[in-house]
Scaffold this motif. Structure first.
Motif, PDB file in Angstrom:
ATOM      1  N   GLN A 133      16.057 -61.780  67.866  1.00 36.62           N
ATOM      2  CA  GLN A 133      16.116 -60.626  68.769  1.00 36.62           C
ATOM      3  C   GLN A 133      17.486 -60.457  69.427  1.00 36.62           C
ATOM      4  O   GLN A 133      17.609 -59.776  70.442  1.00 36.62           O
ATOM      5  CB  GLN A 133      15.015 -60.714  69.836  1.00 36.62           C
ATOM      6  N   LYS A 134      18.515 -61.080  68.860  1.00 32.66           N
ATOM      7  CA  LYS A 134      19.867 -60.951  69.397  1.00 32.66           C
ATOM      8  C   LYS A 134      20.829 -60.548  68.284  1.00 32.66           C
ATOM      9  O   LYS A 134      20.725 -61.027  67.154  1.00 32.66           O
ATOM     10  CB  LYS A 134      20.339 -62.281  70.002  1.00 32.66           C
ATOM     11  N   GLN A 135      21.762 -59.659  68.603  1.00 36.38           N
ATOM     12  CA  GLN A 135      22.814 -59.333  67.651  1.00 36.38           C
ATOM     13  C   GLN A 135      23.666 -60.587  67.460  1.00 36.38           C
ATOM     14  O   GLN A 135      24.118 -61.194  68.430  1.00 36.38           O
ATOM     15  CB  GLN A 135      23.663 -58.184  68.160  1.00 36.38           C
ATOM     16  N   SER A 136      23.887 -60.969  66.202  1.00 34.90           N
ATOM     17  CA  SER A 136      24.477 -62.272  65.936  1.00 34.90           C
ATOM     18  C   SER A 136      25.473 -62.231  64.777  1.00 34.90           C
ATOM     19  O   SER A 136      25.381 -61.398  63.874  1.00 34.90           O
ATOM     20  CB  SER A 136      23.384 -63.290  65.606  1.00 34.90           C
ATOM     21  N   ILE A 137      26.412 -63.184  64.820  1.00 37.35           N
ATOM     22  CA  ILE A 137      27.303 -63.468  63.711  1.00 37.35           C
ATOM     23  C   ILE A 137      26.739 -64.684  62.988  1.00 37.35           C
ATOM     24  O   ILE A 137      26.384 -65.683  63.617  1.00 37.35           O
ATOM     25  CB  ILE A 137      28.724 -63.794  64.200  1.00 37.35           C
ATOM     26  N   LEU A 138      26.641 -64.599  61.656  1.00 30.99           N
ATOM     27  CA  LEU A 138      26.080 -65.695  60.877  1.00 30.99           C
ATOM     28  C   LEU A 138      27.076 -66.204  59.849  1.00 30.99           C
ATOM     29  O   LEU A 138      27.881 -65.441  59.308  1.00 30.99           O
ATOM     30  CB  LEU A 138      24.796 -65.256  60.171  1.00 30.99           C
ATOM     31  N   ALA A 139      27.010 -67.517  59.595  1.00 37.02           N
ATOM     32  CA  ALA A 139      27.806 -68.171  58.558  1.00 37.02           C
ATOM     33  C   ALA A 139      26.847 -69.068  57.778  1.00 37.02           C
ATOM     34  O   ALA A 139      26.344 -70.055  58.316  1.00 37.02           O
ATOM     35  CB  ALA A 139      28.929 -68.983  59.194  1.00 37.02           C
TER      36      ALA A 139
END
Length: 294
Positions: A176-182
């Protein structure tokens, strides 16, 4: 003497202020400088997007249609353009006919008569691929709800996920959070995608720099036979051990050549509902550079 001293300090303050302003301002602009030299590495391929046209067909292929993750966009070449030193992928809210429409199909890619959004996805499959090296991409993302930009690679051999996927950057809603993913994924024991994921809330970056979204940032992958390390502006996001990332048949997809993909998806399983979002949504890529050890 005091007047001279005060004047001297005033000049120093002004110089410092201009330097800070210049650094901040340059972060919002394309970088037209030559690719940097990296000790121990050689630049083996790059695209600076310094053209006014479509992406270079010697390097990039286009995906067309509905593709994955139940995403809402119809991919088409028209939404990717190079101009002013930047590749801009633009997502639009517009009606588009599904040219592959099959009314009785059970495949969601085929049984949608039309789409309500368009965007672009480009890749170097069959044209350029690499095994190991340093990969750098300078890009600016759009946080509008529904936006799902990505910088990623796929292995040349095998179906997904047996071919291996590396997400140098994904941006979407997670927990439920805008996120950066790797992330990285290969084929697990039960024929599922086995993920090694790192999720960092966008708020973490905005707390450090409220103007973070206005700027270009450098995503980097350092990849060798032992590990994949993914960085954002030189901050390590994920360190993935690939010495034993084997598929059930023993094949390690991270010990083969991979090709690049750049795309802007809309909605789908992770992007969020774009119904109330303002369009167009843009994703800008300043350059893609690949270095390998000497």
């Amino acid at each position: 003497m005091s007047i001279l001293k005060n004047t001297f300090y005033t000049v120093l303050i002004l110089i410092s202020a201009f330097q800070v302003y210049g650094q901040q301002n340059s972060a919002t602009l394309p970088d037209f400088s030559e690719p940097k030299q990296i000790e121990g590495y050689k630049l083996v391929w790059n695209d600076e997007f310094n053209r006014t046209s479509k992406p270079d067909s010697n390097f990039w292929r286009h995906e067309v249609g509905f593709k994955r993750n139940h995403e809402l966009q119809w991919y088409q070449p028209e939404n990717a353009i190079c101009k002013n030193g930047v590749l801009t992928i633009t997502a639009l809210r517009e009606k588009v006919k599904n040219t592959k429409y099959e009314a009785n199909s059970t495949d969601w890619r085929l049984n949608r008569k039309e789409g309500n959004y368009t965007s672009s996805s480009i890749n170097t499959r069959g044209l350029k691929s690499w095994k190991y090296g340093r990969f750098e991409v300078r890009a600016r993302i759009d946080s509008t709800k529904g936006s799902w930009p990505a910088i990623w690679t796929l292995g040349d051999k095998g179906p997904w996920p047996a071919n291996g996927e590396i997400d140098i950057m994904e941006f979407y809603i997670k927990n439920q959070k805008q996120s950066i993913l790797a992330n990285a994924a290969h084929l697990g024991t039960h024929r599922e995608a086995k993920w090694n994921s790192k999720v960092i809330s966008l708020s973490y970056f905005l707390a450090k720099d409220p103007k973070w979204l206005e700027k270009f940032h450098v995503w980097r992958m350092d990849w060798d036979e032992k590990a994949i390390k993914i960085y954002l502006d030189d901050e390590l996001l994920n360190d993935i051990d690939i010495t034993n990332t084997k598929n059930p048949d023993g094949f390690n997809p991270f010990h083969q050549e991979h090709y690049f993909l750049l795309n802007l998806a809309i909605g789908g399983e992770n992007g969020g509902d774009p119904t109330l979002s303002k369009f167009p949504i843009t994703y800008e890529v300043d350059y893609v550079r690949v270095y390998q050890k000497n």
